[in-house]
Design an enzyme around this catalytic site. Structure first.
Site, PDB file in Angstrom:
ATOM      1  CG  ASN A 107      63.695  78.504  28.073  1.00 37.61           C
ATOM      2  OD1 ASN A 107      62.865  78.379  27.177  1.00 37.61           O
ATOM      3  ND2 ASN A 107      64.807  79.207  27.925  1.00 37.61           N
ATOM      4  CD1 TRP A 108      60.101  72.988  28.672  1.00 36.00           C
ATOM      5  CD2 TRP A 108      58.228  72.611  27.501  1.00 36.00           C
ATOM      6  NE1 TRP A 108      59.219  72.336  29.498  1.00 36.00           N
ATOM      7  CE2 TRP A 108      58.053  72.089  28.811  1.00 36.00           C
ATOM      8  CE3 TRP A 108      57.183  72.494  26.595  1.00 36.00           C
ATOM      9  CZ2 TRP A 108      56.883  71.461  29.220  1.00 36.00           C
ATOM     10  CZ3 TRP A 108      56.002  71.857  27.001  1.00 36.00           C
ATOM     11  CH2 TRP A 108      55.866  71.344  28.301  1.00 36.00           C
TER      12      TRP A 108
ATOM     13  CG  HIS B  77      67.191  82.863  27.617  1.00 37.48           C
ATOM     14  ND1 HIS B  77      68.149  82.410  26.732  1.00 37.48           N
ATOM     15  CD2 HIS B  77      67.057  81.894  28.568  1.00 37.48           C
ATOM     16  CE1 HIS B  77      68.564  81.216  27.132  1.00 37.48           C
ATOM     17  NE2 HIS B  77      67.911  80.887  28.241  1.00 37.48           N
TER      18      HIS B  77
ATOM     19  CD  GLU C 290      69.351  79.959  24.235  1.00 36.62           C
ATOM     20  OE1 GLU C 290      68.134  79.841  24.043  1.00 36.62           O
ATOM     21  OE2 GLU C 290      70.029  79.119  24.873  1.00 36.62           O
TER      22      GLU C 290
ATOM     23  N   GLY D 202      73.546  75.304  28.468  1.00 36.21           N
ATOM     24  CA  GLY D 202      73.558  74.270  27.426  1.00 36.21           C
ATOM     25  C   GLY D 202      74.937  73.681  27.183  1.00 36.21           C
TER      26      GLY D 202
ATOM     27  CB  SER E 138      74.658  72.842  32.822  1.00 33.70           C
ATOM     28  OG  SER E 138      74.978  73.241  31.499  1.00 33.70           O
TER      29      SER E 138
ATOM     30  N   GLY F 133      66.930  74.570  31.217  1.00 28.92           N
ATOM     31  CA  GLY F 133      66.734  74.414  29.776  1.00 28.92           C
ATOM     32  C   GLY F 133      66.669  72.939  29.415  1.00 28.92           C
ATOM     33  N   GLY F 134      67.815  72.385  29.012  1.00 23.77           N
ATOM     34  CA  GLY F 134      67.876  71.008  28.505  1.00 23.77           C
ATOM     35  C   GLY F 134      67.166  69.982  29.376  1.00 23.77           C
TER      36      GLY F 134
HETATM   37  C1  PEP Z   1      68.435  78.132  29.833  1.00 20.43           C
HETATM   38  O1  PEP Z   1      68.326  78.108  28.642  1.00 20.43           O
HETATM   39  O2  PEP Z   1      67.821  79.009  30.477  1.00 20.43           O
HETATM   40  C2  PEP Z   1      69.305  77.151  30.474  1.00 20.43           C
HETATM   41  C3  PEP Z   1      69.678  77.352  31.702  1.00 20.43           C
HETATM   42  O3  PEP Z   1      69.670  76.065  29.715  1.00 20.43           O
HETATM   43  P1  PEP Z   1      70.422  74.720  30.231  1.00 20.43           P
HETATM   44  O4  PEP Z   1      69.729  74.292  31.495  1.00 20.43           O
HETATM   45  O5  PEP Z   1      70.263  73.742  29.113  1.00 20.43           O
HETATM   46  O6  PEP Z   1      71.838  75.107  30.479  1.00 20.43           O
END
Ligand code: PEP
Length: 250
Positions: free
Chosen positions: A10-11, A95, A97, A173, A213, A234-235
């Site tokens: 997920n960018w 999600h 967010e 994140g 993460s 994500g990251g």
């Molecule tokens: C995400 O946004 O779906 C996510 C898991 O982010 P991160 O890997 O950065 O924790």
């Protein structure tokens, strides 16, 4: 039983069109001999460009959200019809967010899930508890409720097009990862909820990704758990150097 692992990136709101093209090209090269199911979800603005690169490869094209209405006077929204037109195959919904920053509730998310399925998309439905909820001992009940709501009115046949992503909000994140044991326990619980709703064989075959993460250093330990069938990243999905090793975890 499960159809193998599913690793998705997920960018979020990162990457200009040019940067997205560069990353997509690096991923198609890096993953061409990958053995799992893969997805990238760039911003709406880069979908077309990334779609033209991943088309015909082993990487699916995903969107990070969609409007709850098919079309009409909804300034700033993007519709299922527009996503289909761009070749999008999968839509990420619910999600954290979207739930917490943009206040999407379960009813709205369920409406989007149904609309996406009606138009032939696969869906990744995200569920997960906040830190407060976890500390209050409510992690299971929150994930149960979000799963039941998200799947409300969806047939067993359509559930085959759904992947659940368990993403504890406190791990997204933040650099804090749920331990493989804690994540596996929630995945097992979600699987039990699915069994109650749709029967054991649907529960045994549904893919449940972990998100929060995920990094090259922890991917293999997480994936080794019985109920963890992939990752929503994500990251670490923003660079081929980190996404490829996760996607090809040994
Ligand atoms: C995400 O946004 O779906 C996510 C898991 O982010 P991160 O890997 O950065 O924790």
């Amino acid at each position: 039983m499960r159809r193998g692992y599913y690793i998705a990136g997920n960018w979020k709101m990162h990457k200009t069109r040019g940067e997205a093209i560069e990353l997509a090209a690096a991923l198609t090269a890096g993953l061409k001999d990958g053995e799992h199911k893969y997805l990238v979800a760039p911003s709406f603005t880069a979908l077309e460009a990334v779609g033209s690169i991943v088309k015909g490869t082993n990487i699916l094209l995903g969107a990070q959200d969609v409007a709850s209405e098919e079309q009409g006077a909804h300034t700033g929204e993007v519709s299922v019809l527009q996503l289909k037109d761009l070749g999008v195959q999968v839509i990420i919904l619910g999600h954290s967010e979207r739930r917490h920053t943009y206040k999407e509730d379960d009813a709205l998310i369920n409406k989007k899930v149904k609309l996406a399925l009606k138009h032939g998309f696969e869906v990744i439905l995200c569920v997960g508890e906040t830190l407060e909820e976890r500390e209050a001992g409510q992690a299971e009940v929150v994930c149960e409720s979000q799963t039941i709501w998200g799947l409300s009115g969806i047939s067993a046949a359509d559930v085959a097009k759904i992947t659940i992503a368990y993403e504890p909000v406190w791990a997204i994140g933040t650099g804090k990862t749920a331990t493989p044991e804690d994540a596996d326990a929630i995945h097992a619980y979600i699987r039990k909820v699915i069994a109650r709703l749709y029967g054991q064989s649907v529960a045994d075959s549904i893919i449940i990704q972990y998100g929060g993460s995920v990094k090259p250093e922890n991917a293999a330990q997480l994936m080794a758990k019985e109920n963890i069938d992939g990752a929503l990243v994500g990251g670490a999905s923003l660079k081929a150097d980190t996404f490829v090793p996760i996607a090809k975890f040994a």
